[in-house]
Motif scaffolding. Structure first.
Motif, PDB file in Angstrom:
ATOM      1  N   ASP A  94      39.939  -8.110  27.820  1.00 52.12           N
ATOM      2  CA  ASP A  94      39.822  -7.555  26.757  1.00 52.12           C
ATOM      3  C   ASP A  94      39.472  -6.816  25.991  1.00 52.12           C
ATOM      4  OD1 ASP A  94      41.948  -7.029  24.021  1.00 52.12           O
ATOM      5  OD2 ASP A  94      41.669  -9.258  23.419  1.00 52.12           O
ATOM      6  N   GLU A  95      39.423  -5.413  25.854  1.00 50.14           N
ATOM      7  CA  GLU A  95      38.845  -4.497  25.061  1.00 50.14           C
ATOM      8  C   GLU A  95      38.120  -5.252  24.020  1.00 50.14           C
ATOM      9  OE1 GLU A  95      36.581  -2.129  26.554  1.00 50.14           O
ATOM     10  OE2 GLU A  95      37.742  -2.536  28.202  1.00 50.14           O
ATOM     11  N   ARG A  96      38.688  -5.832  23.125  1.00 53.63           N
ATOM     12  CA  ARG A  96      38.390  -5.542  21.654  1.00 53.63           C
ATOM     13  C   ARG A  96      37.666  -7.076  21.438  1.00 53.63           C
ATOM     14  NH1 ARG A  96      43.759  -6.637  17.844  1.00 53.63           N
ATOM     15  NH2 ARG A  96      44.342  -8.136  19.056  1.00 53.63           N
ATOM     16  N   ALA A  97      38.117  -8.112  22.664  1.00 51.08           N
ATOM     17  CA  ALA A  97      37.028  -9.170  22.389  1.00 51.08           C
ATOM     18  C   ALA A  97      35.717  -9.166  22.867  1.00 51.08           C
ATOM     19  CB  ALA A  97      37.591  -9.875  23.126  1.00 51.08           C
ATOM     20  N   LEU A  98      36.075  -8.112  24.131  1.00 45.28           N
ATOM     21  CA  LEU A  98      34.797  -7.350  25.035  1.00 45.28           C
ATOM     22  C   LEU A  98      33.740  -6.647  23.598  1.00 45.28           C
ATOM     23  CD1 LEU A  98      32.825  -7.200  27.022  1.00 45.28           C
ATOM     24  CD2 LEU A  98      33.924  -5.465  27.734  1.00 45.28           C
ATOM     25  N   LYS A  99      34.644  -6.128  22.745  1.00 44.67           N
ATOM     26  CA  LYS A  99      33.479  -5.021  21.981  1.00 44.67           C
ATOM     27  C   LYS A  99      32.911  -5.901  21.116  1.00 44.67           C
ATOM     28  CE  LYS A  99      34.555  -0.930  18.657  1.00 44.67           C
ATOM     29  NZ  LYS A  99      35.207  -0.354  18.882  1.00 44.67           N
ATOM     30  N   ARG A 100      33.582  -7.376  20.650  1.00 44.13           N
ATOM     31  CA  ARG A 100      33.396  -8.125  19.635  1.00 44.13           C
ATOM     32  C   ARG A 100      31.733  -9.038  20.116  1.00 44.13           C
ATOM     33  NH1 ARG A 100      38.134 -11.575  18.753  1.00 44.13           N
ATOM     34  NH2 ARG A 100      39.576  -9.558  19.236  1.00 44.13           N
ATOM     35  N   VAL A 101      31.710  -8.961  21.389  1.00 42.39           N
ATOM     36  CA  VAL A 101      31.449  -9.891  22.421  1.00 42.39           C
ATOM     37  C   VAL A 101      29.613  -9.180  22.303  1.00 42.39           C
ATOM     38  CG1 VAL A 101      30.292 -11.496  24.408  1.00 42.39           C
ATOM     39  CG2 VAL A 101      32.775 -11.268  23.839  1.00 42.39           C
ATOM     40  N   ARG A 102      29.832  -7.519  22.875  1.00 39.58           N
ATOM     41  CA  ARG A 102      29.042  -6.499  22.577  1.00 39.58           C
ATOM     42  C   ARG A 102      28.315  -6.819  21.469  1.00 39.58           C
ATOM     43  NH1 ARG A 102      31.387  -2.074  26.813  1.00 39.58           N
ATOM     44  NH2 ARG A 102      30.822  -3.342  28.694  1.00 39.58           N
ATOM     45  N   ASN A 103      29.249  -6.447  20.534  1.00 41.80           N
ATOM     46  CA  ASN A 103      28.084  -6.165  18.971  1.00 41.80           C
ATOM     47  C   ASN A 103      27.902  -7.301  18.171  1.00 41.80           C
ATOM     48  OD1 ASN A 103      29.236  -3.933  18.775  1.00 41.80           O
ATOM     49  ND2 ASN A 103      31.459  -4.228  18.297  1.00 41.80           N
ATOM     50  N   PHE A 104      27.863  -8.716  19.044  1.00 34.51           N
ATOM     51  CA  PHE A 104      27.246 -10.081  18.828  1.00 34.51           C
ATOM     52  C   PHE A 104      25.910 -10.232  19.102  1.00 34.51           C
ATOM     53  CE2 PHE A 104      26.228 -14.384  18.846  1.00 34.51           C
ATOM     54  CZ  PHE A 104      26.511 -15.138  17.187  1.00 34.51           C
ATOM     55  N   PHE A 105      26.304 -10.188  20.138  1.00 37.39           N
ATOM     56  CA  PHE A 105      24.372 -10.134  21.569  1.00 37.39           C
ATOM     57  C   PHE A 105      23.675  -9.031  20.965  1.00 37.39           C
ATOM     58  CE2 PHE A 105      27.137 -13.384  23.574  1.00 37.39           C
ATOM     59  CZ  PHE A 105      26.587 -14.139  24.057  1.00 37.39           C
ATOM     60  N   ILE A 106      24.480  -7.643  20.812  1.00 34.51           N
ATOM     61  CA  ILE A 106      23.428  -6.523  20.820  1.00 34.51           C
ATOM     62  C   ILE A 106      22.919  -6.107  19.212  1.00 34.51           C
ATOM     63  CG2 ILE A 106      23.474  -4.178  20.779  1.00 34.51           C
ATOM     64  CD1 ILE A 106      24.880  -4.247  23.211  1.00 34.51           C
ATOM     65  N   SER A 107      23.566  -6.676  18.307  1.00 38.08           N
ATOM     66  CA  SER A 107      23.154  -6.493  16.861  1.00 38.08           C
ATOM     67  C   SER A 107      22.379  -7.740  16.678  1.00 38.08           C
ATOM     68  CB  SER A 107      24.692  -6.497  15.981  1.00 38.08           C
ATOM     69  OG  SER A 107      25.326  -5.750  16.486  1.00 38.08           O
TER      70      SER A 107
END
Length: 89
Positions: A76-89
């Motif tokens: 799921d693109e939205r879930a992937l985006k949230r996970v990336r933002n959580f770990f990268i930010s």
């Protein structure tokens, strides 16, 4: 007789040739070493065309197997985006 296992591509080819030569369920089952309900179910489940053909059957079996697997969470693109933002930010 094999308990609860899928037919192999080789068995499907044999089923196709025996079925197309006019053999009955019991005779085919005996030849393959399977229960006649296995042969009957295989023919009902995969009745795409008459006469029975093993090529589309094998592809459909693969697709059914793939469809019943659980979906991966991060597909799921939205879930992937949230996970990336959580770990990268």
């Amino acid at each position: 007789m094999s308990p609860c296992t899928h037919l192999t591509p080789f068995e499907r080819e044999k089923l196709m040739s025996l079925s197309n030569s006019g053999k009955g369920l019991s005779e085919i089952a005996q030849h393959l070493g399977r229960h006649k309900s296995t042969i009957s179910g295989e023919r009902k489940r995969n009745a795409f065309s008459e006469p029975y053909s093993s090529s589309p059957v094998q592809g459909a079996r693969y697709a059914r197997g793939k469809a019943c697997r659980p979906r991966r969470k991060l597909d799921d693109e939205r879930a992937l985006k949230r996970v990336r933002n959580f770990f990268i930010s």
